[in-house]
Design a protein around this motif. Structure first.
Motif, PDB file in Angstrom:
ATOM      1  N   LYS A  59       6.525  36.194  47.488  1.00 32.28           N
ATOM      2  CA  LYS A  59       6.364  34.784  47.613  1.00 32.28           C
ATOM      3  C   LYS A  59       7.517  34.195  47.984  1.00 32.28           C
ATOM      4  N   GLU A  60       7.736  32.810  48.234  1.00 32.19           N
ATOM      5  CA  GLU A  60       9.065  32.253  48.564  1.00 32.19           C
ATOM      6  C   GLU A  60       9.921  31.848  47.374  1.00 32.19           C
ATOM      7  N   SER A  61      11.172  31.840  47.431  1.00 29.80           N
ATOM      8  CA  SER A  61      12.195  31.862  46.391  1.00 29.80           C
ATOM      9  C   SER A  61      11.843  30.494  45.715  1.00 29.80           C
ATOM     10  N   TYR A  62      12.333  30.353  44.231  1.00 28.38           N
ATOM     11  CA  TYR A  62      12.218  29.053  43.833  1.00 28.38           C
ATOM     12  C   TYR A  62      13.101  27.954  44.570  1.00 28.38           C
ATOM     13  N   PRO A  63      12.553  26.823  44.904  1.00 31.95           N
ATOM     14  CA  PRO A  63      13.194  25.708  45.738  1.00 31.95           C
ATOM     15  C   PRO A  63      14.618  25.457  45.249  1.00 31.95           C
ATOM     16  N   GLY A  64      15.318  25.058  45.947  1.00 31.93           N
ATOM     17  CA  GLY A  64      16.759  24.470  45.575  1.00 31.93           C
ATOM     18  C   GLY A  64      17.670  25.339  44.850  1.00 31.93           C
ATOM     19  N   ALA A  65      18.813  25.109  44.371  1.00 28.81           N
ATOM     20  CA  ALA A  65      19.843  25.942  43.953  1.00 28.81           C
ATOM     21  C   ALA A  65      19.248  26.259  42.294  1.00 28.81           C
ATOM     22  N   SER A  66      19.906  27.375  41.830  1.00 25.87           N
ATOM     23  CA  SER A  66      20.014  27.513  40.743  1.00 25.87           C
ATOM     24  C   SER A  66      21.076  27.080  39.737  1.00 25.87           C
ATOM     25  N   LEU A  67      20.461  26.418  38.776  1.00 21.86           N
ATOM     26  CA  LEU A  67      21.504  25.713  37.622  1.00 21.86           C
ATOM     27  C   LEU A  67      22.246  26.459  36.866  1.00 21.86           C
ATOM     28  N   SER A  68      23.435  25.906  36.418  1.00 23.01           N
ATOM     29  CA  SER A  68      24.274  26.822  35.286  1.00 23.01           C
ATOM     30  C   SER A  68      23.551  26.608  34.019  1.00 23.01           C
ATOM     31  N   SER A  69      23.886  27.191  33.089  1.00 30.00           N
ATOM     32  CA  SER A  69      23.273  27.050  31.776  1.00 30.00           C
ATOM     33  C   SER A  69      23.398  25.737  31.133  1.00 30.00           C
ATOM     34  N   ASP A  70      24.324  25.078  31.260  1.00 26.81           N
ATOM     35  CA  ASP A  70      24.589  23.624  30.736  1.00 26.81           C
ATOM     36  C   ASP A  70      23.662  22.847  31.461  1.00 26.81           C
ATOM     37  N   ASP A  71      23.634  22.797  32.780  1.00 23.79           N
ATOM     38  CA  ASP A  71      22.822  22.145  33.460  1.00 23.79           C
ATOM     39  C   ASP A  71      21.347  22.375  33.398  1.00 23.79           C
ATOM     40  N   ARG A  72      20.771  23.506  33.133  1.00 18.93           N
ATOM     41  CA  ARG A  72      19.450  23.855  32.734  1.00 18.93           C
ATOM     42  C   ARG A  72      19.104  23.115  31.472  1.00 18.93           C
ATOM     43  N   SER A  73      20.035  23.129  30.511  1.00 15.44           N
ATOM     44  CA  SER A  73      19.812  22.678  29.135  1.00 15.44           C
ATOM     45  C   SER A  73      19.375  21.146  29.520  1.00 15.44           C
ATOM     46  N   SER A  74      20.396  20.150  30.291  1.00 12.15           N
ATOM     47  CA  SER A  74      20.304  18.956  30.404  1.00 12.15           C
ATOM     48  C   SER A  74      19.008  18.695  31.401  1.00 12.15           C
ATOM     49  N   ALA A  75      18.582  19.414  32.243  1.00 11.19           N
ATOM     50  CA  ALA A  75      17.456  19.254  32.989  1.00 11.19           C
ATOM     51  C   ALA A  75      16.197  19.139  32.057  1.00 11.19           C
ATOM     52  N   LEU A  76      16.108  20.174  31.364  1.00  9.46           N
ATOM     53  CA  LEU A  76      15.050  20.505  30.421  1.00  9.46           C
ATOM     54  C   LEU A  76      14.757  19.384  29.333  1.00  9.46           C
ATOM     55  N   GLN A  77      16.013  18.968  28.853  1.00  3.30           N
ATOM     56  CA  GLN A  77      15.974  17.806  28.031  1.00  3.30           C
ATOM     57  C   GLN A  77      15.762  16.369  28.294  1.00  3.30           C
ATOM     58  N   GLN A  78      15.796  16.365  29.743  1.00  4.15           N
ATOM     59  CA  GLN A  78      15.525  15.122  30.537  1.00  4.15           C
ATOM     60  C   GLN A  78      13.736  15.085  30.757  1.00  4.15           C
ATOM     61  N   LEU A  79      13.723  16.327  31.235  1.00  6.44           N
ATOM     62  CA  LEU A  79      12.061  16.487  31.600  1.00  6.44           C
ATOM     63  C   LEU A  79      11.208  16.243  30.072  1.00  6.44           C
ATOM     64  N   GLN A  80      11.781  16.836  29.149  1.00  6.45           N
ATOM     65  CA  GLN A  80      10.966  16.561  27.657  1.00  6.45           C
ATOM     66  C   GLN A  80      10.807  15.323  27.435  1.00  6.45           C
ATOM     67  N   LEU A  81      11.793  14.512  27.728  1.00  2.78           N
ATOM     68  CA  LEU A  81      11.685  13.055  27.508  1.00  2.78           C
ATOM     69  C   LEU A  81      10.665  12.520  28.397  1.00  2.78           C
ATOM     70  N   GLU A  82      10.550  12.756  29.571  1.00  2.30           N
ATOM     71  CA  GLU A  82       9.475  12.385  30.568  1.00  2.30           C
ATOM     72  C   GLU A  82       8.134  12.730  30.320  1.00  2.30           C
ATOM     73  N   VAL A  83       8.175  14.126  29.515  1.00  2.00           N
ATOM     74  CA  VAL A  83       6.882  14.603  29.199  1.00  2.00           C
ATOM     75  C   VAL A  83       6.401  13.805  27.888  1.00  2.00           C
TER      76      VAL A  83
END
Ligand code: URA
Length: 301
Positions: free
Chosen positions: A101-125
């Motif tokens: 299948k196609e690759s994951y869309p967009g760029a792969s994030l650094s570990s710190d950016d992943r944690s922040s992105a997950l935290q932000q998504l968690q607040l939304e959820v």
């Protein structure tokens, strides 16, 4: 080593580094992989004929000893990585992946950016009211937890009563069995990521309805896109059928790798099913062993 094999290994290594968030690497385009491997082939061909045979050299990393992991040595492991990774083994079964299948869309994030992105998504959820029934019945949302750059993720169905109370995935009886399964893989819960198709408990532990799965889909898709694991273990038919958009049973889907973007997907029985049907534990362990062999993790049992 054959040129084709070198090319395959360079490609897999580049893809792996990118997936775990090494951002200085260019996206592994076929041309750059071909160029790099051509250089390696050239260098190998220039070696004098009397070069020692390196094929019998011991592996660079030690293999995992039999038995439970030692807590002290584990904590010294590099970030989220099990100790015995043998790329040559891992590549041996790449060909068994069914669909590319196609690759994951967009760029792969650094570990710190992943944690922040997950935290932000968690607040939304946590604020989500897309499903009237689920959002009005829940005590709390259960977003998921674990390493932000995991090699392995475990993808379940939906929170039960214990998870709804605590806000953490897989903490009840089924969760305790899942923890044992993870530990049998010589991993710790903190090294993997654990989450579900839906973030709210379906009342009475019923299966999530199709519209509830659809409402939660963008959330888990974003989680996968942030995490970009090498392996996804789908626990039970709900998560497997949802992720693979299939109607096949676990019995039909298990025993081989499927593909979700850049991740290899393994389907096995849900721990709650295993609690009710202990005879299926053997098959579940065979499934995990298939993945561990593919990942180059040596389990001597
Ligand atoms: N069953 C699931 O599918 N997920 C959980 O988090 C707990 C039990």
């Amino acid at each position: 080593m054959e040129a084709e094999q070198i090319q395959e290994e360079v490609g897999a290594l580049a893809a792996h580094l990118q997936r775990i968030g090494i951002r200085w690497l260019p996206k592994p385009q076929p041309e750059s992989v071909a160029k790099l491997s051509a250089e390696i082939v050239g260098a190998v061909e220039e070696l004098p004929a009397s070069s020692p045979d390196l094929s019998s050299a011991p592996p660079a990393s030690p293999t995992v000893p039999a038995g439970p992991p030692s807590t002290t040595s584990r904590s010294e492991e590099p970030r989220n990585r099990p100790p015995s990774v043998r790329p040559a083994n891992r590549l041996a079964s790449v060909a068994s992946v069914e669909v590319s299948k196609e690759s994951y869309p967009g760029a792969s994030l650094s570990s710190d950016d992943r944690s922040s992105a997950l935290q932000q998504l968690q607040l939304e959820v946590a604020e989500c009211t897309r499903c009237e029934t689920l959002s009005s019945c829940r005590k709390t949302t259960v977003f998921g937890e674990g390493a932000s750059s995991p090699r392995f993720v475990f993808f379940g169905e939906g929170p039960g009563a214990d998870e709804d109370r605590t806000g953490r995935p897989f903490v009840g009886r089924a969760g305790q069995l899942l923890t044992k399964m993870i530990e049998a893989c010589t991993l710790k819960r903190e090294q993997v990521y654990i989450f579900n198709t839906v973030k709210c408990r379906p009342p009475g532990n019923r299966n999530p309805e199709p519209d509830e799965l659809a409402n939660c889909r963008p959330y888990y898709q974003s989680q996968f896109n942030i995490l970009r694991p090498e392996y996804i273990v789908c626990l039970g038919s709900v998560s497997a059928q949802e992720l693979l958009q299939s109607r096949l049973s676990v019995g039909r889907l298990r025993g081989t790798f499927h593909q979700y973007h850049d991740s290899k997907v393994l389907v096995t029985y849900h721990p709650a099913y295993l609690l009710r049907n202990p005879a299926a534990k053997k098959a579940a362990w065979q499934d995990l062993q298939l993945m561990l062999r593919d990942a180059g993790i040596d389990i001597k049992r």
